[in-house]
Design a protein around this motif. Structure first.
Motif, short mmCIF file in Angstrom:
data_model
loop_
_atom_site.label_atom_id
_atom_site.label_comp_id
_atom_site.label_asym_id
_atom_site.label_seq_id
_atom_site.Cartn_x
_atom_site.Cartn_y
_atom_site.Cartn_z
N TYR A 191 0.83 -1.22 0.00
CA TYR A 191 0.00 0.00 0.00
C TYR A 191 0.86 1.26 0.00
O TYR A 191 2.00 1.27 0.45
CB TYR A 191 -0.97 0.01 1.19
N LEU A 192 0.24 2.31 -0.53
CA LEU A 192 0.83 3.64 -0.55
C LEU A 192 0.02 4.49 0.42
O LEU A 192 -1.21 4.57 0.33
CB LEU A 192 0.74 4.22 -1.96
N ARG A 193 0.68 5.12 1.39
CA ARG A 193 -0.03 5.95 2.36
C ARG A 193 0.27 7.42 2.10
O ARG A 193 1.43 7.82 2.03
CB ARG A 193 0.40 5.59 3.79
N VAL A 194 -0.80 8.21 1.98
CA VAL A 194 -0.67 9.64 1.76
C VAL A 194 -1.04 10.34 3.07
O VAL A 194 -2.21 10.40 3.44
CB VAL A 194 -1.58 10.13 0.61
N ASP A 195 -0.04 10.85 3.76
CA ASP A 195 -0.23 11.48 5.07
C ASP A 195 -0.93 12.84 4.90
O ASP A 195 -0.52 13.65 4.06
CB ASP A 195 1.14 11.66 5.73
N GLN A 196 -1.96 13.10 5.70
CA GLN A 196 -2.66 14.38 5.60
C GLN A 196 -1.97 15.49 6.40
O GLN A 196 -2.25 16.68 6.19
CB GLN A 196 -4.12 14.23 6.08
N GLU A 521 2.98 3.85 -13.98
CA GLU A 521 4.11 4.23 -13.14
C GLU A 521 4.22 3.28 -11.94
O GLU A 521 3.20 2.82 -11.40
CB GLU A 521 3.95 5.67 -12.64
N ALA A 522 5.46 3.00 -11.54
CA ALA A 522 5.70 2.11 -10.39
C ALA A 522 5.34 2.85 -9.10
O ALA A 522 5.79 3.99 -8.90
CB ALA A 522 7.16 1.67 -10.35
N PRO A 523 4.55 2.25 -8.21
CA PRO A 523 4.12 2.96 -6.99
C PRO A 523 5.28 3.37 -6.10
O PRO A 523 5.24 4.44 -5.49
CB PRO A 523 3.21 1.94 -6.29
N GLU A 524 6.35 2.56 -6.07
CA GLU A 524 7.47 2.92 -5.20
C GLU A 524 8.20 4.17 -5.68
O GLU A 524 8.89 4.85 -4.92
CB GLU A 524 8.47 1.75 -5.07
N SER A 525 8.02 4.50 -6.99
CA SER A 525 8.68 5.70 -7.53
C SER A 525 7.93 6.98 -7.15
O SER A 525 8.43 8.09 -7.40
CB SER A 525 8.76 5.61 -9.06
N LEU A 526 6.75 6.84 -6.57
CA LEU A 526 5.92 8.00 -6.23
C LEU A 526 6.17 8.51 -4.82
O LEU A 526 5.54 9.47 -4.38
CB LEU A 526 4.44 7.65 -6.41
N MET A 527 7.07 7.85 -4.10
CA MET A 527 7.33 8.26 -2.72
C MET A 527 7.98 9.64 -2.68
O MET A 527 8.83 9.97 -3.48
CB MET A 527 8.25 7.25 -2.02
N TRP A 533 5.65 4.08 0.65
CA TRP A 533 5.27 2.79 0.04
C TRP A 533 5.62 1.68 1.01
O TRP A 533 6.72 1.65 1.57
CB TRP A 533 5.99 2.61 -1.29
N ASN A 534 4.68 0.75 1.23
CA ASN A 534 4.91 -0.37 2.14
C ASN A 534 4.53 -1.67 1.47
O ASN A 534 3.40 -1.84 1.00
CB ASN A 534 4.05 -0.21 3.41
N ASN A 535 5.50 -2.58 1.41
CA ASN A 535 5.26 -3.90 0.83
C ASN A 535 5.06 -4.89 1.99
O ASN A 535 6.01 -5.29 2.64
CB ASN A 535 6.45 -4.31 -0.04
N ILE A 536 3.82 -5.28 2.26
CA ILE A 536 3.50 -6.10 3.44
C ILE A 536 3.70 -7.57 3.18
O ILE A 536 4.23 -8.32 4.01
CB ILE A 536 2.03 -5.85 3.89
N GLY A 537 3.28 -8.06 2.01
CA GLY A 537 3.37 -9.50 1.71
C GLY A 537 2.05 -10.21 2.01
O GLY A 537 0.99 -9.59 2.07
N TRP A 538 2.13 -11.51 2.23
CA TRP A 538 0.92 -12.33 2.39
C TRP A 538 0.29 -12.10 3.76
O TRP A 538 0.97 -12.09 4.77
CB TRP A 538 1.24 -13.81 2.23
N ILE A 539 -1.04 -11.90 3.76
CA ILE A 539 -1.77 -11.75 5.02
C ILE A 539 -3.03 -12.63 5.00
O ILE A 539 -3.58 -12.91 3.93
CB ILE A 539 -2.21 -10.29 5.29
N GLY A 540 -3.45 -13.07 6.18
CA GLY A 540 -4.72 -13.77 6.33
C GLY A 540 -5.74 -12.83 6.94
O GLY A 540 -5.46 -11.66 7.23
N ARG A 541 -6.96 -13.35 7.16
CA ARG A 541 -8.02 -12.51 7.71
C ARG A 541 -7.77 -12.12 9.16
O ARG A 541 -8.39 -11.19 9.67
CB ARG A 541 -9.37 -13.23 7.59
N ASP A 542 -6.87 -12.85 9.81
CA ASP A 542 -6.56 -12.54 11.21
C ASP A 542 -5.21 -11.82 11.35
O ASP A 542 -4.58 -11.84 12.41
CB ASP A 542 -6.56 -13.81 12.05
N ALA A 543 -4.76 -11.19 10.29
CA ALA A 543 -3.45 -10.53 10.29
C ALA A 543 -3.36 -9.48 11.39
O ALA A 543 -4.29 -8.71 11.62
CB ALA A 543 -3.19 -9.88 8.93
N GLN A 544 -2.20 -9.48 12.07
CA GLN A 544 -1.96 -8.53 13.16
C GLN A 544 -1.00 -7.42 12.77
O GLN A 544 -0.79 -6.47 13.53
CB GLN A 544 -1.38 -9.29 14.37
N ASN A 545 -0.40 -7.52 11.57
CA ASN A 545 0.60 -6.51 11.17
C ASN A 545 0.00 -5.37 10.36
O ASN A 545 0.72 -4.53 9.80
CB ASN A 545 1.73 -7.18 10.38
#
Length: 633
Positions: A191-196, A521-527, A533-545
């Motif tokens: 995900y890409l986070r846009v801080d307000q 455009e590559a999302p990581e290039s927009l930082m 930009w955060n690459n989290i990886g595999w998550i399940g429905r009970d993900a804590q991260n």
């Protein structure tokens, strides 16, 4: 008097009186006078009455149950109007089900009723139903047999209706497989986070915007009605702090109450636990066979400690030779406790059965009761003495205060002077309450804004804050609700408008970045500053991260079709999130993992169907709620 009326009731006056009496009976019926007061009705369900008696009975039971559950927090947690509404809704639903059952010839037989009552643990003695216990329990709870059995029959009838639906619900294998597939699904997330927050420094809010917002939402800038109270606080704890003591007094109290300051008897024991592997006769016999084997070896002189290391299934003590250390009576399960405290030093018990299995217990040592020296417990002795004296003072002062604040209801000063207490004054607070145990207490708040205290300017009666802690209050100052001026709230409005503008700018930038991503455009290039930009990886429905909101959004995002699937949303903080799901996979669940899903699915269907049936029943019913239920006592 009656004779005088007869003597003087002549001519047209007498006939007018007689005519009025006849008219009264004609209009209202003589039965009104014969029957006395009418039954108060709180609701009608298809023409059938729900009486005030029925309502108050259930209302009182529910209120008592909730008071026991929440204790001193009851008034803060439970709103009386909500409780009354829930009780009436329950009675309406119960009457609807009763009518449905009657029209469909659904009945509860005497045998069903008897079975339900006889199987209730509360009515049993030595494992069997006891008529005497049954009658005693009902008597203690203010019920007679006929009324209780009527209510039980109604309860069973309602359950019968509900069980028709609940027992027939099921989940198909296909539905369970689909749910299992969804439950075991995982998603590869970035995900890409846009801080307000950076926009807080760049956006500009004018005075005109502030004024416009103020005028549009005037009702949001009303200062509520407030009061300041005078109060006398009576606390056992504070009284205890002022109780004078001397060495002679403490010595005397210690001698009189030495039992309170005596260390109880303790026993040091070891055990060998032979567990029972299943709730079957065969498993029990196998365990007893092992017990007998251990007993034979003990009789042959083998070490208890060595046998514990080999045979005991207690992971906490086996490797230390079954040593449980020293403990007081009441610390172990009842069967074990009773055995240990009936043994002699060095003795090994017969097998003792508990929920854990069979125990062979060795009593190592008995430590007799031991009085503690005064020097070692002087602080505790002093505290107990002061509390004892404060207890006497508390109830004497409480009675005196109750009398004086009632007799001299226009001031708290006479009561304070007579008891040696002081009158304190609080800051202003609204119906939302103030700070501290007193001003946040719902009983104090309700009393401060009550008719007697606020409007009639009377002292309150005693208000319990907690056990052995009470206050008496009266209103010192009253401030009506008022509209705040613009200058009072302009800074707050500007801050909120700035925050909203920053969030809007964050969302706007997020939209622009998403367009660039869709353009290749590559999302990581927009930082850049405020965009990460955060690459989290595999998550399940009970993900804590990840935040729960982000996990939820990740599993709402459509599955990727050849390329990543994106979604845009705002966090509660105002930050904009551009979330990508690049891959989806499912891990197969085992049969053991699927079993609870099948039960959960069936229960979900059953509850949904029952809710639908009840809703349909309510829709077809003609229900009239009388306003009296909101206030009747």
């Amino acid at each position: 008097m009656l004779q005088a009326i007869r003597d003087h009731a002549q001519g047209w006056i007498a006939w007018v009186i007689v005519g009025l009496i006849i008219l009264t009976f004609a209009l209202f019926g003589i039965d009104q006078y014969a029957r006395g007061d009418k039954v108060v009705v709180v609701a009608e369900v298809n023409g059938q009455d729900i009486t005030a008696n029925q309502f108050l009975t259930l209302y009182s039971r529910q209120k008592q149950r909730l008071q026991q559950q929440f204790g001193d927090l009851y008034d803060q947690v439970v709103k009386d109007e909500d409780l009354r509404e829930q009780v009436l809704d329950a009675l309406v639903e119960s009457e609807e089900i009763r009518q449905f059952a009657a029209s469909n010839n659904m009945v509860i037989s005497d045998q069903q009723l008897a079975t339900a009552i006889h199987s209730a643990d509360v009515f049993q003695q030595d494992g069997k139903f006891s008529q005497k216990v049954y009658e005693d329990v009902l008597l203690r709870n203010g019920l007679n047999v006929a009324r209780f059995e009527y209510e039980q029959r109604q309860f069973l009838s309602e359950n019968q209706y509900k069980n028709i639906t609940l027992s027939s619900a099921f989940a198909t294998e296909g539905e369970v497989e689909q749910l299992a597939s969804l439950q075991g699904q995982q998603r590869n997330v970035s995900y890409l986070r846009v801080d307000q927050r950076p926009f807080l420094k760049t956006v500009s809010i004018s005075d005109e915007q502030v004024a416009e917002s103020y005028n549009k939402d005037l009702k949001d800038y009303v200062e509520p009605e407030k009061v300041s109270i005078d109060y006398i606080e009576l606390s056992k704890e504070k009284l205890a702090e002022k109780v004078a003591v001397s060495d002679e007094i403490i010595q005397g109290f210690y001698e009189e109450n030495k039992g309170q300051f005596t260390l109880p008897e303790k026993r040091h024991a070891k055990h060998i636990l032979i567990s029972v592997e299943a709730d079957t006769t065969e498993a029990d016999e196998a365990a007893m066979k092992t017990v007998a084997e251990v007993q034979e070896k003990l009789a042959a002189g083998e070490s208890f400690e060595a046998l514990a290391k080999v045979y005991s299934k207690d992971p906490g003590s086996a490797q230390t030779g079954g040593d449980l250390g020293t403990f007081e009576q009441g610390m172990m399960v009842p069967e074990f406790d009773e055995a240990v405290f009936s043994m002699k030093e060095g003795e090994v018990s017969q097998p003792v059965k508990t929920d854990f299995g069979y125990h062979l217990i060795k009593l190592v040592k008995i430590e007799a009761k031991k009085p503690q020296a005064l020097d070692a417990v002087k602080a505790e002795v002093t505290k107990q003495y002061q509390l004892q004296q404060a207890d006497i003072q508390y109830f004497e002062l409480l009675e005196k205060l109750n009398t004086i604040v009632y007799e001299q209801s226009d001031s708290l000063e006479p009561a304070a002077t007579a008891t040696g207490l002081t009158v304190e004054t609080s800051p202003l607070f609204s119906k939302a309450g103030g700070e501290g145990a007193i001003l946040s207490n719902a009983k104090v708040i309700n009393s401060a804004f009550s008719e007697d205290v606020l409007k009639s300017h009377l002292n309150s009666t005693s208000i319990d804050i907690a056990a052995n802690h009470a206050v008496f209050i009266r209103v010192n100052k009253h401030q009506d609700a008022r509209q705040k001026e613009l200058k009072e709230v302009s800074a707050m409005i500007k801050e909120e408008l700035t925050r909203q503008a920053a969030i809007a700018e964050s969302a706007k930038l997020g939209e622009a970045l998403l367009a660039k991503i869709n353009a290749g455009e590559a999302p990581e290039s927009l930082m850049k500053d405020g965009v990460e930009w955060n690459n989290i990886g595999w998550i399940g429905r009970d993900a804590q991260n990840l935040l729960p909101q982000m996990v939820s959004e990740a599993f709402k995002t459509p599955k990727p079709n050849g390329k990543g699937s994106w979604t845009k949303f705002a966090l509660a903080t105002g930050d904009t999130i551009l979330l990508q799901v690049s891959e989806v996979k499912s891990e197969a669940l085992t049969a053991e993992q699927k079993a609870p899903l099948k039960n959960a699915f069936a229960e979900l269907f059953a509850n949904a169907e029952l809710a639908t049936r009840l809703a349909e029943m309510k829709k077809e019913s003609e229900v009239v709620k009388k306003e009296v239920y909101k206030t009747i006592k």
